[in-house]
Design a protein around this motif. Structure first.
Motif, PDB file in Angstrom:
ATOM      1  N   ARG A   9       0.836  -1.202   0.000  1.00 30.79           N
ATOM      2  CA  ARG A   9       0.000   0.000   0.000  1.00 30.79           C
ATOM      3  C   ARG A   9       0.873   1.255   0.000  1.00 30.79           C
ATOM      4  O   ARG A   9       0.573   2.226  -0.685  1.00 30.79           O
ATOM      5  N   SER A  11       3.868   1.540  -1.290  1.00 33.89           N
ATOM      6  CA  SER A  11       4.463   1.703  -2.626  1.00 33.89           C
ATOM      7  C   SER A  11       3.427   2.229  -3.618  1.00 33.89           C
ATOM      8  O   SER A  11       3.756   3.035  -4.497  1.00 33.89           O
ATOM      9  N   ARG A  12       2.157   1.817  -3.486  1.00 32.96           N
ATOM     10  CA  ARG A  12       1.113   2.363  -4.358  1.00 32.96           C
ATOM     11  C   ARG A  12       0.900   3.847  -4.083  1.00 32.96           C
ATOM     12  O   ARG A  12       0.748   4.641  -5.006  1.00 32.96           O
ATOM     13  N   ILE A  13       0.886   4.229  -2.835  1.00 30.45           N
ATOM     14  CA  ILE A  13       0.722   5.631  -2.461  1.00 30.45           C
ATOM     15  C   ILE A  13       1.892   6.454  -3.003  1.00 30.45           C
ATOM     16  O   ILE A  13       1.703   7.541  -3.558  1.00 30.45           O
ATOM     17  N   THR A  15       3.793   5.700  -5.587  1.00 32.35           N
ATOM     18  CA  THR A  15       3.689   5.730  -7.045  1.00 32.35           C
ATOM     19  C   THR A  15       2.644   6.746  -7.497  1.00 32.35           C
ATOM     20  O   THR A  15       2.890   7.542  -8.409  1.00 32.35           O
ATOM     21  N   ILE A  16       1.489   6.730  -6.863  1.00 32.86           N
ATOM     22  CA  ILE A  16       0.425   7.676  -7.214  1.00 32.86           C
ATOM     23  C   ILE A  16       0.874   9.107  -6.911  1.00 32.86           C
ATOM     24  O   ILE A  16       0.657  10.023  -7.710  1.00 32.86           O
ATOM     25  N   GLY A  17       1.531   9.306  -5.788  1.00 32.51           N
ATOM     26  CA  GLY A  17       2.045  10.639  -5.443  1.00 32.51           C
ATOM     27  C   GLY A  17       3.055  11.130  -6.463  1.00 32.51           C
ATOM     28  O   GLY A  17       3.021  12.295  -6.883  1.00 32.51           O
ATOM     29  N   SER A  18       3.962  10.253  -6.878  1.00 32.49           N
ATOM     30  CA  SER A  18       4.968  10.618  -7.884  1.00 32.49           C
ATOM     31  C   SER A  18       4.305  10.966  -9.212  1.00 32.49           C
ATOM     32  O   SER A  18       4.682  11.946  -9.875  1.00 32.49           O
ATOM     33  N   LEU A  19       3.309  10.184  -9.614  1.00 36.21           N
ATOM     34  CA  LEU A  19       2.590  10.445 -10.852  1.00 36.21           C
ATOM     35  C   LEU A  19       1.874  11.795 -10.798  1.00 36.21           C
ATOM     36  O   LEU A  19       1.910  12.564 -11.762  1.00 36.21           O
ATOM     37  N   LEU A  20       1.260  12.100  -9.670  1.00 25.91           N
ATOM     38  CA  LEU A  20       0.586  13.388  -9.515  1.00 25.91           C
ATOM     39  C   LEU A  20       1.563  14.554  -9.591  1.00 25.91           C
ATOM     40  O   LEU A  20       1.269  15.590 -10.188  1.00 25.91           O
TER      41      LEU A  20
END
Length: 196
Positions: A9, A11-13, A15-20
């Protein structure tokens, strides 16, 4: 105390933060000038078929000059006309079209690569009034005094979205003739951009 958030979870957070963050950066980079995009890969269609004067001109083959390097530059094409191939100083007309990756890169290069900055080491280059190019997002006009005396080289520096266009009129023609040639060329370029 141990974290209660599972590793997957986190790592998903991340990844999503980096994408944003990346999307936000791209938006900040492109949004201010997003409305200025022009059709891509139309550089050759922005080149004039001949200088806008009654004089006789010889067209040289189009070139894709390699210098000077400008960050974000995708492609450059140049068209050259001379009045007398044995005497290039009699009259030369040069038009260069540069396509950048985005209007933002072109906006930056428009400020950094102006003729007065690039050619100042050869003589005095001053900004002058010029004819307005229809549809140009930005435009400047310059006169160079290379070797002293009157202007002997005139420049139009135009930006249309992601395109920068430089027009040079060089020669021993009268300042009035050179200025009129530059004004007419700028008007023709504005029409060409309007058609795309």
């Amino acid at each position: 105390m141990k974290s209660t958030v599972p590793q997957s979870r986190r790592s998903r957070i991340a990844t999503i933060g980096s994408l944003l963050i990346v999307l936000l950066g791209l938006s900040i980079w492109n949004l201010p000038l997003a409305a200025q995009w022009r059709a891509s890969d139309v550089g050759e269609s922005l080149l004039l078929q001949s200088p806008p004067t009654a004089a006789t001109w010889e067209r040289k083959p189009d070139e894709d000059p390699g210098a000077p390097y400008m960050r974000g530059l995708d492609r450059r094409v140049e068209r050259l006309f001379v009045q007398d191939p044995s005497d290039p100083l009699a009259g030369t007309f040069i038009q260069t079209v540069m396509e950048f990756d985005s209007p933002t890169w072109a906006w930056l290069a428009f400020r950094d690569g102006t003729p007065d900055k690039r050619y100042a080491r050869y003589g005095e280059v001053e900004r002058i009034d010029g004819a307005s190019a229809a549809g140009a997002d930005e435009q400047h006009f310059f006169c160079a005094h290379f070797g002293g005396g009157e202007c002997n080289r005139w420049y139009a520096w135009l930006r249309f979205g992601q395109y920068l266009i430089e027009v040079q009129v060089v020669g021993r023609m009268s300042p009035e003739t050179a200025s009129e040639t530059l004004k007419a060329a700028v008007a023709n370029i504005g029409e060409a951009v309007h058609r795309i």
